[in-house]
Design an enzyme around this catalytic site. Structure first.
Site, PDB file in Angstrom:
ATOM      1  CB  THR A  48      -1.023   0.190   1.327  1.00  0.00           C
ATOM      2  OG1 THR A  48      -1.799   1.273   1.067  1.00  0.00           O
ATOM      3  CG2 THR A  48      -0.173  -0.035   2.448  1.00  0.00           C
ATOM      4  CD  GLU A  49      -1.340   4.330  -3.116  1.00  0.00           C
ATOM      5  OE1 GLU A  49      -2.223   5.068  -3.439  1.00  0.00           O
ATOM      6  OE2 GLU A  49      -1.405   3.150  -3.337  1.00  0.00           O
ATOM      7  CG  ASN A  50      -0.935   3.871   3.503  1.00  0.00           C
ATOM      8  OD1 ASN A  50      -1.033   3.136   2.790  1.00  0.00           O
ATOM      9  ND2 ASN A  50      -1.296   3.701   4.964  1.00  0.00           N
TER      10      ASN A  50
END
Length: 223
Positions: A48-50
């Site tokens: 996930t990009e976070n």
């Protein structure tokens, strides 16, 4: 017989197509459902990009950790061996071609694989850029999960996108509630039709010339 399948069934169908050992990003919205249907016993690593690699499915009720969320701010779980890292490092993974598959939603997909999913261009609309552009150009295979038709009955599969592009010629395969479509040099090929849909009925719904996959187009290339 129904002409549509549920989002859960579609998510399960996508999950079944992801090869073992893949590094995968699931986009905000419906694509996050895919995490709940990944085959047991297979190693598929969710990103996930976070800033999390090794994301698990949604937590059970009462077991939510407020510090564990995906890019859509939904609670998730972390698998044994998961890693946390800076947002910039996460985007470097996306842009650097380190993801095997991403699953994104869409407003439109053109028959040459162009993707529009961040803005309709309507006055006053709030654009949702996020990391979709980075994923669309960085992932080795881009799967789209979407309804075939809008609420007004307009096809999301189009000859040419009329909305602002997220990425050009980037989509590998489109999973819809009516059928699965491969993006080929000849346009959209109907890989699998659900219910009583046929290539002819889908062509009537989309207004496009649809074909069936050739033997050499049986699976997208997973590099």
């Amino acid at each position: 017989m129904s002409t549509r399948i549920s989002r859960d069934d579609l998510a399960a169908r996508i999950a079944a197509d992801i090869p073992e050992g893949s590094y995968v990003n699931l986009g905000i919205g419906a694509p996050t459902l895919v995490a709940n249907f990944l085959p047991a016993g297979q190693e598929i690593i969710l990103h996930t990009e976070n800033g999390l690699l090794g994301m698990g499915e949604a937590p059970a009720a009462g077991l939510v950790d407020p510090d564990l969320i995906n890019a859509g701010k939904q609670p998730v779980t972390a698998l044994h061996g998961a890693a946390y890292f800076h947002h910039a490092d996460s985007f470097a993974m996306m842009r650097g071609g380190h993801l095997d598959v991403c699953v994104l939603g869409a407003f439109q997909v053109a028959q040459n694989g162009d993707l529009a999913n961040w803005s309709t261009g309507a006055p006053g609309a709030i654009p949702a850029i996020g990391g979709a552009m980075d994923l669309a150009i960085g992932a080795k295979n881009v799967y789209v999960m979407t309804d075939l038709l809008t609420r007004d009955g307009v096809s999301k599969l189009v000859e040419r996108c009329t909305y602002p592009l997220t990425g050009a010629a980037c989509v590998t395969r489109v999973y819809t509630d009516h059928a699965i479509f491969d993006v080929t040099e000849r346009g959209f090929a109907v890989r699998e039709a659900f219910g009583d849909n046929t290539t002819a009925s889908l062509a009537a719904l989309t207004g496009l010339d649809l074909t069936e996959p050739r033997p050499t187009e049986t699976e997208p290339e997973h590099r």
